[in-house]
Design an enzyme around this catalytic site. Sequence first.
Site, mmCIF file in Angstrom:
data_model
loop_
_atom_site.group_PDB
_atom_site.id
_atom_site.type_symbol
_atom_site.label_atom_id
_atom_site.label_comp_id
_atom_site.label_asym_id
_atom_site.label_seq_id
_atom_site.Cartn_x
_atom_site.Cartn_y
_atom_site.Cartn_z
ATOM 1 N N HIS A 34 0.861 -1.188 0.000
ATOM 2 C CA HIS A 34 0.000 0.000 0.000
ATOM 3 C C HIS A 34 0.892 1.230 0.000
ATOM 4 O O HIS A 34 1.734 1.398 0.875
ATOM 5 C CB HIS A 34 -0.898 0.011 1.241
ATOM 6 C CG HIS A 34 -2.077 -0.923 1.117
ATOM 7 N ND1 HIS A 34 -3.227 -0.745 1.826
ATOM 8 C CD2 HIS A 34 -2.258 -2.046 0.371
ATOM 9 C CE1 HIS A 34 -4.091 -1.702 1.505
ATOM 10 N NE2 HIS A 34 -3.515 -2.511 0.632
ATOM 11 N N TYR A 80 -9.247 5.252 7.644
ATOM 12 C CA TYR A 80 -9.434 5.567 9.071
ATOM 13 C C TYR A 80 -10.487 6.669 9.131
ATOM 14 O O TYR A 80 -10.282 7.758 8.584
ATOM 15 C CB TYR A 80 -8.126 6.065 9.681
ATOM 16 C CG TYR A 80 -7.068 4.998 9.855
ATOM 17 C CD1 TYR A 80 -6.279 4.603 8.786
ATOM 18 C CD2 TYR A 80 -6.866 4.383 11.088
ATOM 19 C CE1 TYR A 80 -5.306 3.614 8.934
ATOM 20 C CE2 TYR A 80 -5.890 3.394 11.246
ATOM 21 C CZ TYR A 80 -5.123 3.020 10.164
ATOM 22 O OH TYR A 80 -4.163 2.040 10.318
ATOM 23 N N PRO A 97 -4.652 -0.162 18.616
ATOM 24 C CA PRO A 97 -4.314 -0.520 17.227
ATOM 25 C C PRO A 97 -4.541 0.608 16.207
ATOM 26 O O PRO A 97 -4.278 0.429 15.040
ATOM 27 C CB PRO A 97 -5.227 -1.711 16.924
ATOM 28 C CG PRO A 97 -6.257 -1.726 17.976
ATOM 29 C CD PRO A 97 -5.743 -0.980 19.141
ATOM 30 N N TYR A 131 3.675 6.309 10.256
ATOM 31 C CA TYR A 131 2.833 5.168 9.887
ATOM 32 C C TYR A 131 3.675 4.079 9.216
ATOM 33 O O TYR A 131 3.501 2.891 9.506
ATOM 34 C CB TYR A 131 1.710 5.632 8.939
ATOM 35 C CG TYR A 131 0.613 4.605 8.749
ATOM 36 C CD1 TYR A 131 0.600 3.767 7.636
ATOM 37 C CD2 TYR A 131 -0.409 4.460 9.690
ATOM 38 C CE1 TYR A 131 -0.397 2.818 7.463
ATOM 39 C CE2 TYR A 131 -1.410 3.512 9.532
ATOM 40 C CZ TYR A 131 -1.395 2.694 8.415
ATOM 41 O OH TYR A 131 -2.378 1.745 8.247
HETATM 42 P P1 FAS Z 1 1.422 -12.544 21.433
HETATM 43 O O1 FAS Z 1 0.490 -12.260 22.584
HETATM 44 O O2 FAS Z 1 0.896 -12.543 20.040
HETATM 45 O O3 FAS Z 1 2.092 -13.978 21.646
HETATM 46 C C1 FAS Z 1 2.539 -14.374 22.928
HETATM 47 C C2 FAS Z 1 2.562 -15.894 22.959
HETATM 48 O O4 FAS Z 1 3.087 -16.305 24.214
HETATM 49 C C3 FAS Z 1 1.169 -16.483 22.833
HETATM 50 O O5 FAS Z 1 1.152 -17.465 21.820
HETATM 51 C C4 FAS Z 1 0.895 -17.094 24.215
HETATM 52 O O6 FAS Z 1 0.155 -18.288 24.133
HETATM 53 C C5 FAS Z 1 2.301 -17.377 24.706
HETATM 54 N N1 FAS Z 1 2.420 -17.399 26.172
HETATM 55 C C6 FAS Z 1 1.829 -16.590 27.070
HETATM 56 N N2 FAS Z 1 2.209 -16.917 28.317
HETATM 57 C C7 FAS Z 1 3.066 -17.968 28.205
HETATM 58 C C8 FAS Z 1 3.787 -18.754 29.136
HETATM 59 N N3 FAS Z 1 3.717 -18.528 30.444
HETATM 60 N N4 FAS Z 1 4.561 -19.768 28.657
HETATM 61 C C9 FAS Z 1 4.647 -20.000 27.322
HETATM 62 N N5 FAS Z 1 3.985 -19.282 26.382
HETATM 63 C C10 FAS Z 1 3.199 -18.277 26.834
HETATM 64 N N6 FAS Z 1 -1.501 -5.086 16.399
HETATM 65 C C11 FAS Z 1 -1.526 -4.377 15.252
HETATM 66 O O7 FAS Z 1 -0.457 -3.943 14.791
HETATM 67 N N7 FAS Z 1 -2.702 -4.154 14.600
HETATM 68 C C12 FAS Z 1 -3.890 -4.659 15.069
HETATM 69 O O8 FAS Z 1 -4.937 -4.472 14.469
HETATM 70 C C13 FAS Z 1 -3.925 -5.414 16.246
HETATM 71 N N8 FAS Z 1 -5.090 -5.952 16.727
HETATM 72 C C14 FAS Z 1 -5.071 -6.661 17.893
HETATM 73 C C15 FAS Z 1 -6.249 -7.239 18.429
HETATM 74 C C16 FAS Z 1 -6.221 -7.952 19.637
HETATM 75 C C17 FAS Z 1 -7.491 -8.570 20.186
HETATM 76 C C18 FAS Z 1 -5.012 -8.113 20.335
HETATM 77 C C19 FAS Z 1 -4.964 -8.869 21.651
HETATM 78 C C20 FAS Z 1 -3.847 -7.557 19.820
HETATM 79 C C21 FAS Z 1 -3.867 -6.846 18.597
HETATM 80 N N9 FAS Z 1 -2.702 -6.299 18.040
HETATM 81 C C22 FAS Z 1 -2.687 -5.593 16.894
HETATM 82 C C23 FAS Z 1 -1.456 -6.462 18.703
HETATM 83 C C24 FAS Z 1 -0.931 -7.843 18.399
HETATM 84 O O9 FAS Z 1 -0.902 -8.041 17.025
HETATM 85 C C25 FAS Z 1 0.398 -7.980 19.079
HETATM 86 O O10 FAS Z 1 1.181 -6.817 18.929
HETATM 87 C C26 FAS Z 1 1.190 -9.165 18.611
HETATM 88 O O11 FAS Z 1 0.408 -10.312 18.755
HETATM 89 C C27 FAS Z 1 2.455 -9.216 19.461
HETATM 90 O O12 FAS Z 1 3.019 -10.438 19.293
HETATM 91 P P2 FAS Z 1 3.774 -11.173 20.524
HETATM 92 O O13 FAS Z 1 4.643 -10.197 21.210
HETATM 93 O O14 FAS Z 1 4.341 -12.409 19.937
HETATM 94 O O15 FAS Z 1 2.612 -11.508 21.578
HETATM 95 C C1 PHB Z 2 -6.116 -4.685 10.557
HETATM 96 O O1 PHB Z 2 -6.140 -4.894 9.332
HETATM 97 O O2 PHB Z 2 -6.434 -5.558 11.415
HETATM 98 C C2 PHB Z 2 -5.654 -3.330 11.059
HETATM 99 C C3 PHB Z 2 -5.078 -2.452 10.167
HETATM 100 C C4 PHB Z 2 -4.662 -1.202 10.627
HETATM 101 C C5 PHB Z 2 -4.846 -0.868 11.962
HETATM 102 C C6 PHB Z 2 -5.425 -1.760 12.850
HETATM 103 C C7 PHB Z 2 -5.847 -3.003 12.397
HETATM 104 O O3 PHB Z 2 -4.435 0.361 12.413
#
Ligand code: FAS
Ligand code: PHB
Length: 404
Positions: A75, A204, A296, A395
Amino acid sequence: MKTLKTQVAIIGGGPSGLLLGQLLHKYGIDNVILERVTGDYVLGRIRAGILEQGFADLVREAGVEQRMETEGHVHEGVLFSVNGKETRVDLKKLTGGDEVVCYGQVEITQDLMEARQAANLPTYYEASNVQPHDVKSDAPYVTFTQGGEEYRLECDYIAGCDGFHGVSRQTIPADVRQEFERVYPFGWLGLLADVPPCSEELIYAKHERGFALASQRSPTRSRYYIQVPLTDKVEDWSDEAFWEELKLRLPPDVAANMQTGPSIEKSIAPLRSFVCEPMQYGNLFLVGDAAHIVPPTGAKGLNLAAGDVATLLKVLRRVYEQGDKECINQYSEIALRRVWNAERFSWWMTSMLHEFGDEGNDSAMDPQMRDRFMTSEVNYFLSSENGRRVIAEQYVGLPYEDLA
Ligand code: FAS
Ligand code: PHB
């Protein structure tokens, strides 16, 4: 108890842990991943969709770029709509060529999982009672249980990639840790549907009814979000109600041509800004959501995790390739500089684009006055090339910092 040995123990098999593991492997640094749940469960989390230029380059460095290159979509711009009036921020022009890649977190996680499996790298899924020990010593280790067997994983370093609810951050003593948190008075109701995106680029939308975001996963799969009160439950929202509200918040011409369809996933995510300082304690390093959470709105969560991985990789390569153990003390300072910049940008975007009602950001200010300030702020930044450049530079992601 069974004793295992490695150089880097990685707690958490989400995107942070998998990307770090793949890059360490590329540079000959042994690592083991301990993941609490199954791989399928990890893949079941529908989350981010936008990869910064730096993240995409790291994926290429890890040698896992094939599907991202063919199925991801570059993009060159992003759209903002303020009460239906659209402005395009030309990312490529305003940053001298940088872009973002639209490619789902699930996809990148799957690609990393498959690469790890193909390289036959040790990954313990459904590992329970994972506990770091002696992280301040030269011989840290992690104990865990898996398949009824007790393990002791001896290592040089521990990477806490275990997300916001993990064990790693809690390993830093409470009197050493300083935590900063802002919980927002609303959440995002997200919907995934197999319908063509309503727009080539992300939209957005700031609207008096609330924020909305039109994103996508592929030419046939769309991802949408609308701001909802924290009191809402996902079962309060039928698909029809979601589509109707979304259309009211997006520009009228976009809404008029939007294709709708049944949701394949629908969930509400709360929004918070959170940072833990420091991000390192002895030979334990916090990476990704284990150390920080952003709303996010700036598409920074997953990308910040990649920034941490890039810094930790530089540190560990210098330790093992040059024998410079002192450089580990640079990790937290460098990582936090990027974290706080992305935290501020995500807070700023959230503050400008969402409706706070009586829960204004600044309780000392009349909420309506605050809303007029924020509407003026977003209109100013969108109306000037300099203002659009400020948005574009952040961004696409600022450059990763090198070690001293
Ligand atoms: P994660 O939480 O993805 O992974 C951590 C891992 O550690 C998990 O698999 C878990 O099972 C494991 N774990 C936890 N405790 C443990 C233990 N005691 N022992 C062993 N393993 C354990 N980011 C964006 O950029 N855009 C978005 O739109 C966006 N939407 C999101 C929506 C939601 C609902 C959430 C919760 C997050 C969102 N995020 C978004 C942020 C998200 O993408 C995170 O930044 C990303 O998953 C980070 O990755 P990790 O640091 O690997 O953490
Ligand atoms: C998504 O595609 O999930 C998304 C993209 C941009 C954002 C947040 C979520 O800022």
